[in-house]
Design a protein around this motif. Structure first.
Motif, PDB file in Angstrom:
ATOM      1  N   ALA A  95      43.568  31.299  51.771  1.00  0.00           N
ATOM      2  CA  ALA A  95      43.036  30.301  50.835  1.00  0.00           C
ATOM      3  C   ALA A  95      41.605  29.958  51.208  1.00  0.00           C
ATOM      4  O   ALA A  95      41.202  30.076  52.364  1.00  0.00           O
ATOM      5  CB  ALA A  95      43.898  29.053  50.894  1.00  0.00           C
ATOM      6  N   CYS A  96      40.847  29.516  50.221  1.00  0.00           N
ATOM      7  CA  CYS A  96      39.465  29.074  50.463  1.00  0.00           C
ATOM      8  C   CYS A  96      39.512  27.839  51.369  1.00  0.00           C
ATOM      9  O   CYS A  96      40.173  26.852  51.020  1.00  0.00           O
ATOM     10  CB  CYS A  96      38.788  28.731  49.137  1.00  0.00           C
ATOM     11  SG  CYS A  96      37.191  27.945  49.347  1.00  0.00           S
ATOM     12  N   PRO A  97      38.837  27.850  52.534  1.00  0.00           N
ATOM     13  CA  PRO A  97      38.912  26.708  53.449  1.00  0.00           C
ATOM     14  C   PRO A  97      38.257  25.458  52.881  1.00  0.00           C
ATOM     15  O   PRO A  97      38.464  24.360  53.377  1.00  0.00           O
ATOM     16  CB  PRO A  97      38.145  27.173  54.696  1.00  0.00           C
ATOM     17  CG  PRO A  97      37.878  28.618  54.506  1.00  0.00           C
ATOM     18  CD  PRO A  97      37.972  28.913  53.047  1.00  0.00           C
ATOM     19  N   LEU A  98      37.479  25.597  51.805  1.00  0.00           N
ATOM     20  CA  LEU A  98      36.766  24.446  51.253  1.00  0.00           C
ATOM     21  C   LEU A  98      37.546  23.764  50.130  1.00  0.00           C
ATOM     22  O   LEU A  98      37.482  22.560  49.968  1.00  0.00           O
ATOM     23  CB  LEU A  98      35.385  24.865  50.750  1.00  0.00           C
ATOM     24  CG  LEU A  98      34.480  25.490  51.820  1.00  0.00           C
ATOM     25  CD1 LEU A  98      33.171  25.946  51.205  1.00  0.00           C
ATOM     26  CD2 LEU A  98      34.211  24.508  52.941  1.00  0.00           C
ATOM     27  N   CYS A  99      38.291  24.524  49.311  1.00  0.00           N
ATOM     28  CA  CYS A  99      38.982  23.898  48.179  1.00  0.00           C
ATOM     29  C   CYS A  99      40.471  24.257  48.126  1.00  0.00           C
ATOM     30  O   CYS A  99      41.205  23.693  47.322  1.00  0.00           O
ATOM     31  CB  CYS A  99      38.313  24.280  46.868  1.00  0.00           C
ATOM     32  SG  CYS A  99      38.561  26.006  46.428  1.00  0.00           S
ATOM     33  N   GLY A 100      40.911  25.195  48.929  1.00  0.00           N
ATOM     34  CA  GLY A 100      42.332  25.521  48.988  1.00  0.00           C
ATOM     35  C   GLY A 100      42.794  26.563  47.982  1.00  0.00           C
ATOM     36  O   GLY A 100      43.964  26.940  47.971  1.00  0.00           O
ATOM     37  N   ALA A 129      34.697  32.088  51.515  1.00  0.00           N
ATOM     38  CA  ALA A 129      35.037  30.989  50.594  1.00  0.00           C
ATOM     39  C   ALA A 129      35.157  31.576  49.190  1.00  0.00           C
ATOM     40  O   ALA A 129      34.728  32.708  48.944  1.00  0.00           O
ATOM     41  CB  ALA A 129      33.954  29.914  50.628  1.00  0.00           C
ATOM     42  N   CYS A 130      35.748  30.794  48.260  1.00  0.00           N
ATOM     43  CA  CYS A 130      35.947  31.301  46.901  1.00  0.00           C
ATOM     44  C   CYS A 130      34.597  31.346  46.149  1.00  0.00           C
ATOM     45  O   CYS A 130      33.643  30.667  46.546  1.00  0.00           O
ATOM     46  CB  CYS A 130      36.950  30.421  46.153  1.00  0.00           C
ATOM     47  SG  CYS A 130      36.274  28.851  45.623  1.00  0.00           S
ATOM     48  N   PRO A 131      34.504  32.120  45.077  1.00  0.00           N
ATOM     49  CA  PRO A 131      33.229  32.232  44.348  1.00  0.00           C
ATOM     50  C   PRO A 131      32.690  30.878  43.876  1.00  0.00           C
ATOM     51  O   PRO A 131      31.482  30.640  43.947  1.00  0.00           O
ATOM     52  CB  PRO A 131      33.567  33.136  43.165  1.00  0.00           C
ATOM     53  CG  PRO A 131      34.773  33.904  43.586  1.00  0.00           C
ATOM     54  CD  PRO A 131      35.541  33.006  44.515  1.00  0.00           C
ATOM     55  N   ALA A 132      33.588  29.968  43.419  1.00  0.00           N
ATOM     56  CA  ALA A 132      33.116  28.674  42.912  1.00  0.00           C
ATOM     57  C   ALA A 132      32.461  27.858  44.028  1.00  0.00           C
ATOM     58  O   ALA A 132      31.397  27.253  43.827  1.00  0.00           O
ATOM     59  CB  ALA A 132      34.284  27.902  42.308  1.00  0.00           C
ATOM     60  N   CYS A 133      33.062  27.852  45.228  1.00  0.00           N
ATOM     61  CA  CYS A 133      32.481  27.088  46.349  1.00  0.00           C
ATOM     62  C   CYS A 133      31.183  27.725  46.821  1.00  0.00           C
ATOM     63  O   CYS A 133      30.230  27.031  47.159  1.00  0.00           O
ATOM     64  CB  CYS A 133      33.475  26.980  47.506  1.00  0.00           C
ATOM     65  SG  CYS A 133      34.833  25.858  47.142  1.00  0.00           S
ATOM     66  N   ARG A 134      31.156  29.081  46.813  1.00  0.00           N
ATOM     67  CA  ARG A 134      29.922  29.754  47.243  1.00  0.00           C
ATOM     68  C   ARG A 134      28.782  29.409  46.286  1.00  0.00           C
ATOM     69  O   ARG A 134      27.652  29.205  46.704  1.00  0.00           O
ATOM     70  CB  ARG A 134      30.131  31.271  47.327  1.00  0.00           C
ATOM     71  CG  ARG A 134      30.688  31.670  48.700  1.00  0.00           C
ATOM     72  CD  ARG A 134      30.875  33.158  48.802  1.00  0.00           C
ATOM     73  NE  ARG A 134      32.023  33.597  48.019  1.00  0.00           N
ATOM     74  CZ  ARG A 134      32.324  34.864  47.758  1.00  0.00           C
ATOM     75  NH1 ARG A 134      31.548  35.821  48.198  1.00  0.00           N
ATOM     76  NH2 ARG A 134      33.402  35.167  47.067  1.00  0.00           N
TER      77      ARG A 134
HETATM   78 ZN   LIG Z   1      36.720  27.189  47.227  1.00  0.00          ZN
END
Ligand SMILES: [Zn+2]
Ligand SMILES: [Zn+2]
Length: 255
Positions: free
Chosen positions: A30-35, A46-51
């Motif tokens: 999972a993305c460590p920033l948003c799960g 991290a996921c594309p949205a967080c990046r």
């Molecule tokens: Zn994310």
């Protein structure tokens, strides 16, 4: 001709692939920033949205300390602080503005023992600064140290964890004890730039001669730049040829 052992290695690689597939199904990364579940392979930090949400500081900005200017458009130019008193470091570069998602992530990393975030944030920073760091060619990465009392309370130095991730990504050594904080300074929060400078004077020492090495100083956040200036000046006095600074977040200066 097949090399001896190639069949065995192929079988092991296939087994590892199977195991990884099973683990991904059982415990999807999972993305460590948003799960959000990460479906890309290899697994990104991290996921594309967080990046996308953690974007670099846009121009116009100060080329030395990366102070973001509020005006839109125009070219980069020195900020008032760097014009009045040029910093001892060559440049400072960050992952982005210390606000929104990046601010929350750094605060979790720093205060809530989210130690696992060092890999995510460090990998993103390593990717973003790769070209600048290759050009600067530091011989060693040096984290901004905590005083031992503070280290005891906090149990880990977030800048050292970050430096280790960066060192692995860039294949550069990390000198964890080269710079030492000899004085426990009160918290810098809420102090003016001048008070921060006075607060830090003489707070660091270099433990080994640097013999003309180029140093990349690593910290989590740069606000007024007082800590980075004091550390860089100490490293130069200790024999460094040049010092550049890499941080996760660049905060706007208090006005
Ligand atoms: Zn994310
Ligand atoms: Zn500046």
């Amino acid at each position: 001709m097949t090399a001896p052992g190639a069949g065995w290695r192929g079988w092991m690689a296939a087994l590892q692939g199977e195991l990884r597939g099973f683990l991904d199904w059982w415990l999807p990364p999972a993305c460590p920033l948003c799960g959000q579940v990460l479906s890309e392979r290899p697994v990104p930090p991290a996921c594309p949205a967080c990046r996308t949400a953690i974007s670099p500081i846009p121009s116009p900005r100060c080329p030395l300390c990366e102070e973001p200017f509020l005006t839109e458009g125009g070219s980069d130019h020195l900020c008032e602080v760097c014009l009045r008193q040029p910093p001892p470091f060559t440049w400072c570069r960050s992952l982005g503005c210390y606000e929104d998602l990046l601010r929350l992530a750094v605060q979790r990393f720093k205060y809530q023992e989210a130690v696992g975030l060092d890999r995510c944030l460090g990998t993103l920073l390593a990717e973003r600064l790769r070209a600048a760091v290759t050009e600067f060619a530091p011989a060693v990465l040096v984290p901004v140290p905590l005083h031992r009392e503070r280290l005891r309370q906090r149990t880990y130095n977030q800048s050292l964890l970050l430096a280790r991730t960066l060192g692995r990504r860039w294949h550069r050594p990390v000198a964890a004890r080269l710079l030492e904080r000899t004085r426990a300074t009160p918290s810098q929060q809420g102090l003016s730039a001048e008070e921060r400078r006075r607060n830090l004077r003489g707070a660091f020492v270099v433990r080994q001669p640097l013999d003309g090495a180029r140093v990349l100083l690593i910290d989590d956040v740069l606000t007024t730049g007082a800590t980075a200036r004091e550390c860089a000046a100490t490293l130069l006095q200790g024999g460094a040829e040049a010092v550049a600074v890499a941080v996760l977040g660049r905060a706007r200066r208090l006005r």
